[in-house]
Design a protein around this motif. Structure first.
Motif, short mmCIF file in Angstrom:
data_model
loop_
_atom_site.label_atom_id
_atom_site.label_comp_id
_atom_site.label_asym_id
_atom_site.label_seq_id
_atom_site.Cartn_x
_atom_site.Cartn_y
_atom_site.Cartn_z
N PRO A 1 52.54 38.77 39.03
CA PRO A 1 52.65 39.63 37.98
C PRO A 1 51.70 40.61 38.63
N ASP A 2 51.88 41.83 37.67
CA ASP A 2 50.69 43.43 37.37
C ASP A 2 49.71 42.94 37.60
N GLU A 3 48.99 41.78 36.81
CA GLU A 3 47.70 41.52 36.65
C GLU A 3 46.62 41.17 37.75
N VAL A 4 47.77 40.61 38.87
CA VAL A 4 46.79 40.19 39.87
C VAL A 4 47.36 41.44 41.27
N LEU A 5 48.65 41.75 41.12
CA LEU A 5 49.27 42.73 42.20
C LEU A 5 49.11 43.80 41.88
N PRO B 1 44.76 48.92 52.86
CA PRO B 1 46.65 48.34 52.09
C PRO B 1 47.15 48.83 50.94
N ASP B 2 48.80 48.42 51.53
CA ASP B 2 49.54 49.30 49.97
C ASP B 2 49.59 48.54 49.35
N TRP B 3 49.19 47.07 49.20
CA TRP B 3 48.61 46.32 47.56
C TRP B 3 47.89 45.35 47.89
N ILE B 4 47.61 44.84 46.82
CA ILE B 4 46.34 43.48 46.99
C ILE B 4 46.19 42.18 46.04
N VAL B 5 46.63 41.14 46.39
CA VAL B 5 45.99 40.12 45.38
C VAL B 5 45.01 39.86 45.26
N ARG B 6 44.12 40.58 43.72
CA ARG B 6 42.87 39.84 43.54
C ARG B 6 42.98 38.62 42.89
N SER B 7 42.12 38.32 42.38
CA SER B 7 41.16 36.53 41.85
C SER B 7 41.06 37.06 40.64
N GLU B 8 40.21 36.66 40.27
CA GLU B 8 40.03 36.38 38.24
C GLU B 8 38.90 37.22 38.47
N ASP B 9 38.05 37.37 39.24
CA ASP B 9 36.95 38.13 39.74
C ASP B 9 36.93 39.18 39.87
N PHE B 10 37.91 39.53 40.43
CA PHE B 10 38.43 40.31 40.67
C PHE B 10 38.67 41.18 42.66
#
Length: 752
Positions: A81-85, A108-117
């Motif tokens: 989802p947008d919240e992590v991608l 990077p062109d995209w990143i997947v972030r964790s809950e602590d960003f």
């Protein structure tokens, strides 16, 4: 289908180079198999893939559609989802890697972030026509997208990266300070083999990052698999050693059948080296064929020469008629010898052309007895190939092509991809063979069951002269097995029982006992002596008991590997050592302590003046990495010369301007070919190595051949630079004793 076979199936359909997930870990996390298949999503994916493919293969491919396809896979297939991608300006500005000496910055062109960003996965997109494992076009730094992602991950201290050209999806697993792994999926294969799509979604989907316990995330699974991956490599080494044992035994049996005329004058050490050389030749051929360096795919080559197709041909006959039938055919060995000759001497025919590669590894005159020749040149003396049967050949090939992995009490076969194997890993497979040798039995010897790397060969007389208590204590030390296990297996001395009771106590079928008699060379007396210890005796790969009669040759543990100094060196170690050692030698400004932005690469001519010598090279791990590193720098030096002289033709190897002479070598335009030429020049001019173990020298040559091999080019160029010798003292014991380098006169007079 069992769950283990389910996982083995999808693992065989993805390409993995370096560390990846092991079967035991997959069985623990996915006990019922991969996540369920979603037919509705598959329809959407197929439609999106076909739309993307039609556009990119059309007259006007649109970058926007290319990016939209990748975005679809990330958001719809992986359900991120947008919240992590995050993409664009939402990506933190500090998440980048500056390659100062190359003048480039990676992002990077995209990143997947964790809950602590903090970032969990970095994603990059490249054009559809860019191969992920080949150098980038029109860039100063010619590193491949895979290498660039690895550098970005290391700099950002992130373990996982995903790089794609739309068709090829490459997962980069780059744990800091450890070997990097590369795992490939393909869009077209998702639609044909749905299990690969299930694996992609199960491992990289949003649930694997955020919907499981910390111990079941992809990072945790990869970490847990490290030890199991080592076991896989060890298993391959174990299988190769068993294959060498079988080949030595087969050659010895043929020699025995010929009244010891075949191997007359040939030492046991030479016999072992010959058997090991055969296996090294096969490894080279498998690697070269899978890397498209030979003629695999040509119908005539596939049918009559290729080793990659031979096992399947033999296995089909074994499945149809039984393996024992293969013991009555001998054409497979002749085919191997023909292939070895073809690689060495070449083929020049209107329907098949193979250049003569030469080199000591494939030299037919190095071990002429393998061809049934006693001497003379292979071009002058006709060969009468020794009768090594097809079953032996099948087991030699299976040892290299099929990995037998023990899972949950059963053995699961898994095909090995030599294309995915690192060259350093191939060296690791053979390191365990360097501390073994062949010896001739002065009395009957039994090969005993033990742990995988503790399977001793003990004389029958030694076993017979010990009491039961002494025997158990002795065998526990020699085999590593427990006392309780040994007590169940052990039998008291043969004179205490009649043959009928002995057979009953042996608790084996008549078929097994018949195999024991054959292993004893049909010697009834030896059979009776061995029978009480039958339950202690291991089986070879042909499922015959390992019984070595008096006078036969067998493979056993020789000198300790620590004495030879031969140890496996992982790529993760060689990369950093080579880089930091050579940077001051290839860049101006490093030694002066200047920042990277002020470093200046030396010219090609200066780089080629370097002489790098590994005084104890083993299988050549450091030389291979040096070849990689200096090859990349040489390509950069050529490009600097081209930029400094626009419009003029620059020639290899020194990067000088062309004077339109026929003998000049113009630098290739293709980036991949340019890098291969550079590596070859570096290996030819700059690399040297010494090792006191002759087999280690051959392994080092094999490693450099594989990293520098080009079609239509011989690989004899490293023979002058890699030598067998003692680099510590450089002289023989006799030279030291008489304090004289020239001892030929004393040898002639018989004083030495």
């Amino acid at each position: 289908m069992s769950t283990a076979r389910h996982h083995a199936e999808w693992l065989s359909l993805v390409e993995a180079s370096g560390p990846f997930l092991s079967l035991p870990v997959l069985l623990k996390v996915f006990p019922n198999g991969l996540d369920a298949h979603d037919p509705e999503h598959l329809k959407l994916l197929r439609s999106a893939y076909e739309e993307w493919q039609d556009n990119q293969l059309g007259a006007k491919p649109e970058p926007a559609i290319h990016r939209a396809w990748v975005d679809f896979v990330l958001r719809q297939t992986l359900e991120l989802p947008d919240e992590v991608l995050l993409t664009g300006q939402r990506i933190p500005t500090g998440l980048a890697a500056t390659i100062a000496e190359q003048g480039e910055t990676l992002r990077p062109d995209w990143i997947v972030r964790s809950e602590d960003f903090s970032p969990r996965l970095l994603i990059q997109i490249v054009p559809p026509d860019q191969n992920l494992e080949k150098p980038l076009k029109d860039r100063r730094w010619k590193a491949s997208p895979a290498t660039r992602m690895m550098e970005l991950l290391h700099t950002c201290n992130v373990r996982l990266g995903l790089v794609t050209n739309g068709e090829h999806w490459l997962l980069v697993n780059a744990p800091r300070g450890e070997t990097t792994g590369f795992i490939s999926w393909y869009g077209a294969l998702w639609l044909e083999e749905h299990i690969t799509l299930r694996a992609f979604r199960s491992l990289l989907g949003v649930a694997r990052f955020f919907g499981v316990d910390d111990g079941q995330t992809l990072e945790a699974l990869l970490t847990a698999s490290v030890n199991d991956q080592q076991e896989v490599t060890d298993q391959l080494g174990y299988q190769v050693r068993k294959a060498v044992e079988v080949l030595v035994q087969a050659l010895d049996k043929i020699d025995r059948d010929r009244n010891r005329s075949l191997l007359q004058g040939i030492s046991e050490t030479t016999l072992y080296e010959a058997a090991l050389t055969v296996m090294m030749r096969l490894v080279f051929l498998f690697s070269a064929e899978e890397r498209d360096l030979l003629l695999l795919g040509e119908p005539i080559y596939d049918q009559f020469y290729a080793v990659s197709t031979l096992r399947e041909q033999l296995q089909q006959k074994a499945d149809k008629f039984g393996e024992e039938v293969l013991e009555r055919r001998y054409d497979a060995w002749c085919r191997l010898l023909a292939t070895f000759r073809a690689v060495y001497g070449g083929i020049d025919h209107d329907r098949l052309h193979l250049p003569a590669y030469g080199g000591s590894l494939f030299d037919p005159d190095r071990f002429p007895f393998l061809e049934g020749r006693t001497g003379g040149s292979w071009q002058e003396v006709s060969a009468e190939p020794i009768p090594v049967n097809n079953r032996i050949v099948l087991h030699l090939l299976e040892a290299l092509q099929i990995l037998q992995i023990k899972i949950a009490g059963s053995v699961e076969p898994r095909k090995i991809s030599f294309r995915a194997l690192d060259i350093e890993q191939i060296g690791h497979v053979y390191e365990g063979l360097l501390d073994h040798t062949a010896v001739r039995a002065n009395s009957p010897v039994l090969g005993l069951i033990g742990t995988k790397f503790q399977e001793p060969e003990i004389s029958l007389e030694t076993l017979e002269t010990k009491s039961e208590a002494e025997l158990i204590k002795y065998l526990k030390q020699q085999t590593g097995r427990s006392e309780s296990t040994l007590k169940k297996a052990i039998h008291v001395r043969s004179e205490d029982f009649s043959p009928h009771i002995k057979e009953e106590r042996a608790n084996n079928s008549p078929h097994q006992l018949q195999k024991l008699l054959i292993a004893c060379d049909n010697d009834q007396e030896l059979y009776n002596r061995v029978l009480p210890f039958f339950s202690l005796v291991r089986l070879d790969t042909l499922e015959y008991p390992v019984v070595i009669p008096t006078g036969s040759v067998y493979v056993t543990q020789g000198s300790d590997r620590r004495e030879t100094g031969t140890h496996y060196t992982p790529r993760s170690l060689t990369e950093e050592i080579v880089q930091y050692t050579l940077e001051p030698l290839v860049y101006e400004g490093v030694a002066e302590g200047k920042p990277k932005e002020q470093w200046k690469l030396k010219s090609a001519a200066e780089l080629l003046q370097l002489k790098i010598c590994d005084m104890a090279m083993g299988s050549g791990a450091f030389l291979v990495q040096t070849c990689r590193y200096l090859g990349e720098r040489l390509v950069e030096a050529w490009e600097n010369a081209e930029k400094a002289n626009p419009g003029q033709v620059v020639t290899a190897p020194e990067g000088t301007l062309s004077k339109s002479r026929p003998e000049e070598c113009v630098i290739p335009k293709d980036a991949d070919e340019r890098l291969m030429v550079a590596r070859r020049i570096i290996a030819d001019r700059c690399l040297y190595g010494v090792d006191k173990n002759p087999l280690a020298v051959e392994m080092a040559k094999l490693s450099l051949w594989l990293i520098t091999l080009q079609k239509n080019r011989p690989f004899t160029f490293v023979d002058h630079a890699l030598k067998c010798g003692d680099s510590l003292i450089g002289v023989s014991l006799e030279q030291l004793r008489y304090w004289n380098l020239d001892i030929r006169e004393r040898v002639t007079l018989g004083l030495i």
